[in-house]
Scaffold this active site. Sequence first.
Site, PDB file in Angstrom:
ATOM      1  CG  ASP A   1      -2.075   0.960   1.104  1.00  0.00           C
ATOM      2  OD1 ASP A   1      -2.380   1.400  -0.031  1.00  0.00           O
ATOM      3  OD2 ASP A   1      -2.674   1.295   2.140  1.00  0.00           O
TER       4      ASP A   1
ATOM      5  CG  ASN B   1      -7.900  -2.180  -4.946  1.00  0.00           C
ATOM      6  OD1 ASN B   1      -7.010  -2.974  -4.695  1.00  0.00           O
ATOM      7  ND2 ASN B   1      -8.169  -1.156  -4.129  1.00  0.00           N
ATOM      8  CD1 TRP B   2     -12.944  -5.459  -8.830  1.00  0.00           C
ATOM      9  CD2 TRP B   2     -12.162  -4.823 -10.830  1.00  0.00           C
ATOM     10  NE1 TRP B   2     -12.255  -6.532  -9.381  1.00  0.00           N
ATOM     11  CE2 TRP B   2     -11.771  -6.166 -10.607  1.00  0.00           C
ATOM     12  CE3 TRP B   2     -11.768  -4.201 -12.032  1.00  0.00           C
ATOM     13  CZ2 TRP B   2     -11.016  -6.898 -11.521  1.00  0.00           C
ATOM     14  CZ3 TRP B   2     -11.022  -4.940 -12.949  1.00  0.00           C
ATOM     15  CH2 TRP B   2     -10.652  -6.267 -12.697  1.00  0.00           C
TER      16      TRP B   2
ATOM     17  CG  HIS C   1      -0.379   1.583  -9.236  1.00  0.00           C
ATOM     18  ND1 HIS C   1      -0.588   1.363  -7.898  1.00  0.00           N
ATOM     19  CD2 HIS C   1      -1.470   2.273  -9.676  1.00  0.00           C
ATOM     20  CE1 HIS C   1      -1.758   1.892  -7.539  1.00  0.00           C
ATOM     21  NE2 HIS C   1      -2.308   2.460  -8.608  1.00  0.00           N
TER      22      HIS C   1
ATOM     23  CD1 TRP D   1       7.278   6.586  -3.137  1.00  0.00           C
ATOM     24  CD2 TRP D   1       6.707   6.760  -5.303  1.00  0.00           C
ATOM     25  NE1 TRP D   1       8.433   6.600  -3.885  1.00  0.00           N
ATOM     26  CE2 TRP D   1       8.114   6.707  -5.212  1.00  0.00           C
ATOM     27  CE3 TRP D   1       6.122   6.879  -6.569  1.00  0.00           C
ATOM     28  CZ2 TRP D   1       8.944   6.767  -6.338  1.00  0.00           C
ATOM     29  CZ3 TRP D   1       6.935   6.933  -7.684  1.00  0.00           C
ATOM     30  CH2 TRP D   1       8.331   6.876  -7.566  1.00  0.00           C
TER      31      TRP D   1
ATOM     32  NE  ARG E   1      -7.623   1.810  -5.567  1.00  0.00           N
ATOM     33  CZ  ARG E   1      -6.453   1.932  -4.978  1.00  0.00           C
ATOM     34  NH1 ARG E   1      -5.393   2.278  -5.683  1.00  0.00           N
ATOM     35  NH2 ARG E   1      -6.316   1.717  -3.689  1.00  0.00           N
TER      36      ARG E   1
HETATM   37  C1  IPE Z   1      -5.516  -2.724   0.076  1.00  0.00           C
HETATM   38  O1  IPE Z   1      -5.192  -1.397  -0.130  1.00  0.00           O
HETATM   39  C2  IPE Z   1      -5.452  -3.466  -1.213  1.00  0.00           C
HETATM   40  C3  IPE Z   1      -4.125  -3.589  -1.808  1.00  0.00           C
HETATM   41  C4  IPE Z   1      -3.009  -3.126  -1.362  1.00  0.00           C
HETATM   42  C5  IPE Z   1      -4.099  -4.331  -3.024  1.00  0.00           C
HETATM   43  P1  IPE Z   1      -6.283  -0.270  -0.370  1.00  0.00           P
HETATM   44  O2  IPE Z   1      -5.527   0.981  -0.563  1.00  0.00           O
HETATM   45  O3  IPE Z   1      -7.213  -0.681  -1.454  1.00  0.00           O
HETATM   46  O4  IPE Z   1      -7.079  -0.293   0.990  1.00  0.00           O
HETATM   47  P2  IPE Z   1      -7.934   0.853   1.702  1.00  0.00           P
HETATM   48  O5  IPE Z   1      -8.916   1.345   0.684  1.00  0.00           O
HETATM   49  O6  IPE Z   1      -6.962   1.919   2.115  1.00  0.00           O
HETATM   50  O7  IPE Z   1      -8.542   0.183   2.879  1.00  0.00           O
HETATM   51  C1  IPE Z   2      -1.734   0.062  -3.316  1.00  0.00           C
HETATM   52  O1  IPE Z   2      -1.449   1.416  -3.345  1.00  0.00           O
HETATM   53  C2  IPE Z   2      -1.928  -0.530  -4.694  1.00  0.00           C
HETATM   54  C3  IPE Z   2      -3.293  -0.958  -4.984  1.00  0.00           C
HETATM   55  C4  IPE Z   2      -4.298  -0.962  -4.155  1.00  0.00           C
HETATM   56  C5  IPE Z   2      -3.557  -1.415  -6.337  1.00  0.00           C
HETATM   57  P1  IPE Z   2      -2.611   2.490  -3.370  1.00  0.00           P
HETATM   58  O2  IPE Z   2      -2.947   2.793  -4.794  1.00  0.00           O
HETATM   59  O3  IPE Z   2      -3.740   2.076  -2.520  1.00  0.00           O
HETATM   60  O4  IPE Z   2      -1.865   3.741  -2.735  1.00  0.00           O
HETATM   61  P2  IPE Z   2      -2.512   4.835  -1.791  1.00  0.00           P
HETATM   62  O5  IPE Z   2      -3.084   4.114  -0.616  1.00  0.00           O
HETATM   63  O6  IPE Z   2      -3.566   5.545  -2.587  1.00  0.00           O
HETATM   64  O7  IPE Z   2      -1.372   5.712  -1.423  1.00  0.00           O
HETATM   65 MG    MG Z   3      -4.150   2.371  -0.564  1.00  0.00          MG
END
Ligand code: IPE
Ligand code: IPE
Ligand code: MG
Length: 234
Positions: free
Chosen positions: A15, A63-64, A32, A20, A66
């Site tokens: 995460d 995550n879908w 990513h 970053w 997003r």
């Molecule tokens: C958890 O991170 C899922 C992954 C790292 C793949 P998220 O960024 O999706 O989780 P939340 O939304 O902060 O709980």
């Molecule tokens: C984790 O990083 C990667 C995925 C969930 C795919 P994030 O994209 O959640 O990064 P933050 O939490 O927004 O910084």
């Molecule tokens: Mg995250």
Amino acid sequence: MENITIPKHIGIIMDGNGRWAKKRMLPRNMGHKKGAEVFKDITRYCNELGLESVTFYAFSTENWKRPQEEIDGLMKLFKQYLIDAFDYEKENNKVIFLGDKSAFNQELRELMTEIESKTADRTGMKLNLALNYGSRDEIVHACKEIAQKVSEGSMSVDDIDENSFADHLYTKGQPDPDFILRPSGEKRISNFLLWQCAYSEFIYMDVLWPDFTRKDLDSAIAEFNSRNRRFGGV
Ligand code: IPE
Ligand code: IPE
Ligand code: MG
């Protein structure tokens, strides 16, 4: 690292990629991309340390939600990495995808199945990649499989116990994670390995995943070693 117990299984919630990138005024997908490079190096390091299993949470069932642009970028990155995954050929890893593959396009699904079957007989570290993974989804999936078997008569209600249930999870046959590591400062589980983490230690770190180094993993393992696990005993 002397006198240190190396865990059998570590679960890692990768995460902080978005933050970053934001800090650098870059698009989230650049975070990513950097995060995927770190994943590759940390996988190698887990091999060097001699772990039995490592699980990387790369994409959740939630995550879908997003923006489409970010999802498209992630799918492109997964494809690139899955093609590149044969890089682990030399490492003897058994690659296992945790999650429901049916949500991915045909090309990705085929790549996943091909990698799993090509690496199925390997004897090295189990490299679990949680993609379209959600622990609640995994538990429901297990219940459905068991219900199906009971209705067909190949399993009886009395056969259902903690062990046979766990055998229907994506992580079947693997030890439960000794610790779950979450970088990025968030202190939550976000639908990761809910059944399997019953007695896992939780280690939260402030570093963002794209900045995560082998030294950070050393610190996490040292922190794990300082914990006193009791499993309900004294
Ligand atoms: C958890 O991170 C899922 C992954 C790292 C793949 P998220 O960024 O999706 O989780 P939340 O939304 O902060 O709980
Ligand atoms: C984790 O990083 C990667 C995925 C969930 C795919 P994030 O994209 O959640 O990064 P933050 O939490 O927004 O910084
Ligand atoms: Mg995250």
